[in-house]
Design a protein around this motif. Structure first.
Motif, mmCIF file in Angstrom:
data_model
loop_
_atom_site.group_PDB
_atom_site.id
_atom_site.type_symbol
_atom_site.label_atom_id
_atom_site.label_comp_id
_atom_site.label_asym_id
_atom_site.label_seq_id
_atom_site.Cartn_x
_atom_site.Cartn_y
_atom_site.Cartn_z
ATOM 1 N N VAL A 176 0.841 -1.198 0.000
ATOM 2 C CA VAL A 176 0.000 0.000 0.000
ATOM 3 C C VAL A 176 0.877 1.249 0.000
ATOM 4 N N MET A 177 1.902 1.246 0.847
ATOM 5 C CA MET A 177 2.756 2.436 0.938
ATOM 6 C C MET A 177 3.491 2.682 -0.386
ATOM 7 N N ASP A 178 3.859 1.613 -1.065
ATOM 8 C CA ASP A 178 4.540 1.796 -2.347
ATOM 9 C C ASP A 178 3.600 2.425 -3.378
ATOM 10 N N TRP A 179 2.344 1.976 -3.398
ATOM 11 C CA TRP A 179 1.392 2.589 -4.344
ATOM 12 C C TRP A 179 1.187 4.069 -4.007
ATOM 13 N N ILE A 180 1.110 4.367 -2.712
ATOM 14 C CA ILE A 180 0.901 5.773 -2.324
ATOM 15 C C ILE A 180 2.097 6.619 -2.769
ATOM 16 N N ALA A 181 3.307 6.114 -2.518
ATOM 17 C CA ALA A 181 4.511 6.873 -2.887
ATOM 18 C C ALA A 181 4.535 7.134 -4.393
ATOM 19 N N ARG A 182 4.148 6.125 -5.161
ATOM 20 C CA ARG A 182 4.155 6.300 -6.621
ATOM 21 C C ARG A 182 3.146 7.361 -7.050
ATOM 22 N N SER A 183 1.986 7.374 -6.405
ATOM 23 C CA SER A 183 0.972 8.390 -6.766
ATOM 24 C C SER A 183 1.446 9.774 -6.351
ATOM 25 N N GLU A 184 2.084 9.848 -5.181
ATOM 26 C CA GLU A 184 2.554 11.164 -4.737
ATOM 27 C C GLU A 184 3.635 11.693 -5.673
ATOM 28 N N ALA A 185 4.457 10.786 -6.189
ATOM 29 C CA ALA A 185 5.535 11.223 -7.085
ATOM 30 C C ALA A 185 5.019 11.617 -8.465
ATOM 31 N N THR A 186 3.929 11.018 -8.886
ATOM 32 C CA THR A 186 3.492 11.223 -10.283
ATOM 33 C C THR A 186 2.190 12.010 -10.407
ATOM 34 N N GLY A 187 1.464 12.140 -9.293
ATOM 35 C CA GLY A 187 0.145 12.796 -9.372
ATOM 36 C C GLY A 187 -0.933 11.876 -9.933
#
Ligand SMILES: NC(=O)c1ccc[n+]([C@@H]2O[C@H](COP(=O)([O-])OP(=O)(O)OC[C@H]3O[C@@H](n4cnc5c(N)ncnc54)[C@H](OP(=O)(O)O)[C@@H]3O)[C@@H](O)[C@H]2O)c1
Length: 336
Positions: A176-187
């Motif tokens: 879950v945290m990895d998906w969140i980090a990816r969304s935060e990095a890419t919007g």
């Protein structure tokens, strides 16, 4: 009135339940303020090549008959790779763009709709501990799709209006945290929910995922609140009532170990000692957890669903919760 913490599980329709019983459950749900349905490309379960997709078709038929599509928050899932399901999409079930797009087009067609409210990755496409793959002490080499491609595809589906939001299922805190980090990095569209098992015999979610759900606002949709029926008490002492899931598929449940049965018996006895139907106690316990956004009960009969609905108004006493806590400390992970 809406019963917001109750999501109707559909995985038995088209196999253990007939289409007519599925329609009747949806009629019952909508008459009782339940407007959230959970299904999957893979269902009915247990999955077979001949029945796959039938559950979505039954829901689609009901939408067309009743005109109620817009009243329902509809969740479905794209199947990931798993031994034994290699017939899904010709054996290509990693979460690549082409695979996800093929899956959603099939789901939309069967569901007779042009959008899915919540589209979930049914389980991670990297091998790890979901579905009792216990004993692994390091992640498998990443055999799944490129996660950037998966996220870009889900984001594109949101922008195209084919899905409103996306979620994960059978996922770990790291996932879950990895998906969140990816969304935060890419919007790109952020993970909205996680659908994991949660019940008195399996509280693995408490120790990691719960914190992520609450602090990161990733809603838990808790599945199998009765541990697939075991917490009702009906399977104790080796009983296998005619027509029940375990009578039909003896190999099916991961809750049927000797230890699982021993601990289920303790919870059943505790409920009865407090004058409660064991199923009510088990359902109410799930609804009461602060990190549970919705529970996903399944019912073969409407009477069983009514029990799950009745439990939404039950508050377990402090004394009973203390006893549950005591049992949990003694038997922390009977069925992880
Ligand atoms: N994401 C995932 O990987 C995943 C996995 C599993 C489930 N799910 C979702 O969660 C939903 C519910 O899962 P589940 O069916 O395992 O949930 P559950 O609520 O733990 O078990 C439901 C089953 O228990 C029995 N039952 C229910 N109420 C009862 C009662 N009052 N007394 C005695 N028996 C009772 C019924 O089976 P019988 O009548 O056959 O005994 C019923 O089908 C599924 O439909 C699906 O939407 C998701």
């Amino acid at each position: 009135m809406q019963v917001s913490e109750f999501c109707l599980g559909t995985m038995t329709w088209g196999q253990q339940n007939s289409a007519e019983e599925g329609y009747a459950q949806m009629d019952w749900a909508s008459a009782n303020g339940i407007n959230f349905f959970d299904t999957a490309e893979l269902y009915p379960s247990r999955p077979t090549v001949d029945t796959q997709g039938r559950t979505e078709e039954i829901i689609g038929e009901w939408f067309t008959r009743t005109g109620k599509r817009a009243d329902i928050i509809l969740a479905s899932k794209v199947t990931g790779p798993e031994d034994g399901f290699n017939w899904i999409r010709g054996g290509v079930s990693r979460f690549t763009e082409s695979s996800i797009r093929k899956a959603i087009e099939g789901s939309l067609r069967r569901l007779q709709t042009d959008y899915i409210d919540l589209y979930q990755l049914h389980w991670p496409d990297r091998g790890w501990t979901h579905f009792r793959k216990l004993g692994q002490t390091r992640p498998n080499s990443d055999e799944g799709a490129d996660r950037a491609e998966t996220l870009a595809t889900l984001d594109a589906l949101v922008k195209e209006g084919k899905i409103r939001a996306w979620g994960v299922s059978n996922e770990s805190p790291w996932g879950v945290m990895d998906w969140i980090a990816r969304s935060e990095a890419t919007g790109q569209a952020r993970v909205a929910s996680i659908q994991n098992p949660y019940n008195l015999l399996n509280r693995v979610f408490d120790t990691g995922n719960a914190e992520v759900s609450m602090n990161e606002d990733v809603a838990l949709l808790a599945y199998s609140p009765l541990a697939a029926g075991h917490l009702s008490g009906k399977y104790l002492d080796g009983n296998r009532p005619a027509g029940s899931r375990l009578a039909l598929w003896p190999e099916r449940s991961g809750y049927s170990s000797d230890y699982g049965n021993e601990v289920a018996a303790k919870y059943v006895a505790l409920a009865r000692a407090h004058g409660l139907d064991p199923s009510i106690m088990a359902h109410a316990f799930v609804y009461m957890q602060p990190f549970v956004t919705a529970s996903i009960p399944g019912g073969t009969t409407i009477e069983q669903l009514q029990v799950a609905l009745d439990a939404t108004t039950v508050t377990l006493s402090d004394e009973l919760l203390k006893e549950i806590h005591r049992l949990h400390r003694q038997h922390t992970y009977p069925c992880p």
